[in-house]
Scaffold this motif. Structure first.
Motif, PDB file in Angstrom:
ATOM      1  N   UNK A  34      -4.792   9.735  -0.972  1.00  0.00           N
ATOM      2  CA  UNK A  34      -5.779   8.988  -0.284  1.00  0.00           C
ATOM      3  C   UNK A  34      -6.649   8.743  -1.459  1.00  0.00           C
ATOM      4  N   UNK A  74     -15.835   7.384   3.896  1.00  0.00           N
ATOM      5  CA  UNK A  74     -14.913   6.387   3.957  1.00  0.00           C
ATOM      6  C   UNK A  74     -15.071   5.477   5.088  1.00  0.00           C
ATOM      7  N   UNK A 116      -5.386   5.529  -3.465  1.00  0.00           N
ATOM      8  CA  UNK A 116      -5.685   4.211  -2.911  1.00  0.00           C
ATOM      9  C   UNK A 116      -6.842   3.787  -2.746  1.00  0.00           C
ATOM     10  N   UNK A 117      -7.773   4.922  -2.293  1.00  0.00           N
ATOM     11  CA  UNK A 117      -9.288   4.479  -2.144  1.00  0.00           C
ATOM     12  C   UNK A 117     -10.067   3.892  -3.433  1.00  0.00           C
ATOM     13  N   UNK A 133       0.785  -0.949  -0.032  1.00  0.00           N
ATOM     14  CA  UNK A 133       0.007  -0.095   0.087  1.00  0.00           C
ATOM     15  C   UNK A 133       0.866   1.110  -0.111  1.00  0.00           C
ATOM     16  N   UNK A 184      -1.670  14.749   0.843  1.00  0.00           N
ATOM     17  CA  UNK A 184      -2.138  13.371   1.331  1.00  0.00           C
ATOM     18  C   UNK A 184      -3.703  13.225   0.899  1.00  0.00           C
ATOM     19  N   UNK A 185      -4.265  14.139   0.851  1.00  0.00           N
ATOM     20  CA  UNK A 185      -5.706  13.957   0.485  1.00  0.00           C
ATOM     21  C   UNK A 185      -5.769  13.422  -1.412  1.00  0.00           C
ATOM     22  N   UNK A 233       4.041   8.355   2.558  1.00  0.00           N
ATOM     23  CA  UNK A 233       3.641   9.635   2.804  1.00  0.00           C
ATOM     24  C   UNK A 233       4.519  10.605   2.939  1.00  0.00           C
ATOM     25  N   UNK A 254     -15.215  12.021   4.251  1.00  0.00           N
ATOM     26  CA  UNK A 254     -14.742  11.302   5.340  1.00  0.00           C
ATOM     27  C   UNK A 254     -15.569  10.332   5.929  1.00  0.00           C
ATOM     28  N   UNK A 266      -9.093   0.223  -3.356  1.00  0.00           N
ATOM     29  CA  UNK A 266      -9.647  -0.251  -2.149  1.00  0.00           C
ATOM     30  C   UNK A 266     -11.049  -0.479  -2.435  1.00  0.00           C
ATOM     31  N   UNK A 311       1.270   5.459  -0.074  1.00  0.00           N
ATOM     32  CA  UNK A 311       0.394   6.786  -0.116  1.00  0.00           C
ATOM     33  C   UNK A 311       1.393   7.788  -1.047  1.00  0.00           C
TER      34      UNK A 311
END
Lengths: 298, 300
Positions: B223, B270, B226-227, B30, B219-220, B91, B267, B230, B32
């Motif tokens: 995210x 998720x 990877x979302x 995984x 970082x958003x 990250x 948020x 997933x 980021x």
């Protein structure tokens, strides 16, 4: 000699200030490491929850003019409560072996908390009250900032308190038992979920103190701090060795001290880049961190 | 109409971003850091078309190769650690890249103005498409040609020996190693391929948006990257595409009426999705049900 001496005093002063401020990174790192130790999971919300606690403390100061000690207490309690909510929302009902789902859920909670803070403050930075009069102790050519000294004192006190709970109370015994072997702990009649929830609350209390102290030392509280603080907390955790509390303390001070050296030589815009590079240096030469050699797990 | 074409371009770019994370997740890693590779692709290709005045195609390929090179470099130290440690390392990489572009200022005179990345003010003049008179249709087609190429390549790879090797590493590293698979080679290759795909996505993004700055690559964004896999599951590349359409097309656009409150809902969604469907919205069971309901039989 004059120039050299001046520079020497200047640099040692910078490192000293950084070490003191690094105590807050240590606290954040301990929080991450505590939860990782207990559940082998990363709680990405931790730093955001700590700052949210500090915001609640700030509200107490703004609206009822609470004294410094009460502000810290309220910050800690609020952050502990948020920790409990985060545990229930992101960890309690997700299968134990599914690390990705818990990680994603806690990232979701990170954005959620961050957005709530942005909405209630309109995204603008708020001034955090200086908790004390400006004190400067003179030690030879060096000065000791009173507020940073206080930050260090509170960090040491809360770390000692935490270690006491972990190693001298039944609760701590249960926490350590769950972290070592949760099946065996369950067989001994320990309620794993309750123990994990307690760990989250404990870490949250610590985080609230750290959040309020960071805010008090910097002087402002802003949603822009969340991600950098999360990243630095994670770096401290990795450099110290995942799951190691002494490691988190040492690494926090190390990062704090070096950060100020980078600040001194390269300026505020580039400072964090070098802190991040530091992590890669550790990943290459010592991937298990300073104190992590004994722990060799995923 | 141009609004929908813009949305289509965004979905294409995000599909590439999601696929770059998908390749890595096949090997059980995984990352980021995809936002970082995306940023490298965006800035490199932008600099090549704006400052060096290259045509789009070589600039795009060069951007993707540069991103792949950095993914290769990051791969070695980062892959010494596994699982959650890799998340932290990536990250950190992503934030490092963001701060690098936050500090990067490279302005050259062009006519009576200066162009190029301007640190905090961002990189504003990536106007290759406009300058060459491309219509919105042509840009959208251009973006989707790359999306389809990458999807086809990954789909084909999944059915070849390479796909089996990647999935073997993802399922059980020890078993894969016992079968004679070189773990480091496989993981670094996946990381490099992921960097290449993210680089293409970034290069396309920079040119469709005409403007990038360091705040684009937070970082958003990582995210989001990877979302998609997933949520979409790892059974095929189409899961990622469906997840992108669902999140960017339905959620982000559909929740626009909520205004600023949209991100709060994001948020919460998720968290809810992970509690209800920890293995992704399109996990094996749901995929099977879907296949049956559209009459594709109960294979799987």
């Amino acid at each position: 000699m004059g120039d050299f001496w001046f520079e020497f005093v200047e640099i040692t002063q910078t490192i000293g200030d950084g070490l003191f401020f690094g105590a807050t990174y240590s606290l954040i790192g301990i929080g991450f490491t505590l939860i990782f130790g207990a559940m082998h999971k990363l709680n990405m919300t931790y730093a955001a929850a700590s700052l949210a606690g500090a915001y609640v403390g700030l509200a107490a100061f703004t609206f009822v003019n609470a004294p410094a000690l009460v502000v810290f207490l309220i910050s800690a309690l609020a952050s502990g409560l948020i920790g409990l909510v985060v545990y229930v929302a992101c960890f309690r009902f997700i299968p134990v072996n599914n690390h990705l789902a818990a990680l994603m859920a806690s990232i979701g909670a990170l954005f959620f908390i961050d957005e709530i803070v942005v909405h209630t403050t309109d995204g603008s930075p708020l001034t955090f009250p200086a908790m004390f009069e400006y004190v400067m102790l003179e030690v030879g050519p060096w000065g000791l900032r009173g507020d940073l000294l206080f930050v260090l004192a509170v960090s040491v006190a809360s770390t000692v308190g935490l270690l006491y709970v972990l190693y001298r109370s039944r609760l701590g015994l249960a926490t350590r038992a769950v972290s070592q072997q949760d099946v065996a702990a369950r067989l001994c009649g320990i309620d794993v979920h309750r123990t994990n929830a307690t760990t989250f609350v404990l870490a949250g209390l610590l985080g609230g103190v750290a959040g309020a102290m960071t805010a008090a030392a910097v002087g402002v509280l802003s949603p822009l701090v969340t991600v950098p603080l999360t990243v630095k907390g994670l770096i401290v955790t990795v450099i110290g060795g995942l799951g190691s509390i002494p490691g988190a303390i040492v690494a926090g001070l190390l990062v704090g001290g070096l950060e100020n050296v980078f600040l001194y030589f390269r300026g505020v815009n580039e400072r964090d880049m070098y802190v991040l590079l530091l992590l890669f240096v550790f990943l290459v030469f010592r991937p298990h961190g300073i104190f992590g050699s004994a722990i060799d797990r995923d | 109409m141009s609004y929908y074409l813009g949305l289509l371009q965004l979905i294409g770019v995000h599909t590439l971003l999601g696929l770059s994370a998908y390749v890595l997740m096949l090997t059980g890693q995984l990352s980021l850091g995809q936002a970082g590779f995306f940023a490298i692709g965006a800035y490199s290709a932008g600099i090549l078309t704006v400052i060096f005045e290259l045509p789009i195609l070589p600039a795009l390929l060069a951007g993707a190769l540069i991103a792949a090179f950095f993914a290769f470099l990051v791969g070695f130290p980062a892959l010494r650690v596994k699982g959650l440690m890799l998340v932290v390392a990536t990250i950190a990489f992503s934030e490092f890249v963001r701060l690098f572009f936050f500090n990067l200022s490279w302005r050259v005179p062009r006519g009576d103005i200066h162009v190029g990345p301007d640190s905090t003010n961002g990189f504003r003049e990536i106007r290759y498409f406009v300058a060459n008179g491309w219509s919105a249709w042509e840009i959208t087609t251009f973006v989707w040609i790359f999306v389809i190429l990458v999807m086809a390549a990954l789909w084909w790879m999944d059915r070849s020996r390479a796909g089996a090797v990647l999935r073997a590493v993802g399922e059980d590293e020890l078993a894969a190693q016992s079968a004679g698979i070189n773990l480091t080679a496989v993981k670094v290759t996946a990381m490099t391929a992921g960097g290449f795909i993210a680089g293409i996505g970034g290069a396309l993004y920079a040119h469709t948006a005409t403007y990038v700055d360091h705040l684009t690559f937070t970082v958003l964004l990582a995210t989001f990257a990877i979302s998609y896999p997933i949520l979409g599951g790892l059974s095929s590349v189409f899961g990622t595409l469906v997840a992108v359409i669902f999140i960017q097309g339905v959620l982000v656009e559909g929740l626009r009426f909520l205004g600023d409150w949209r991100n709060i809902v994001f948020g919460l969604l998720i968290i809810a999705a992970m509690n209800l469907k920890p293995s992704g919205l399109f996990d094996a069971r749901t995929t099977l049900l879907l296949r049956r309901s559209v009459g594709l039989g109960g294979r799987e």
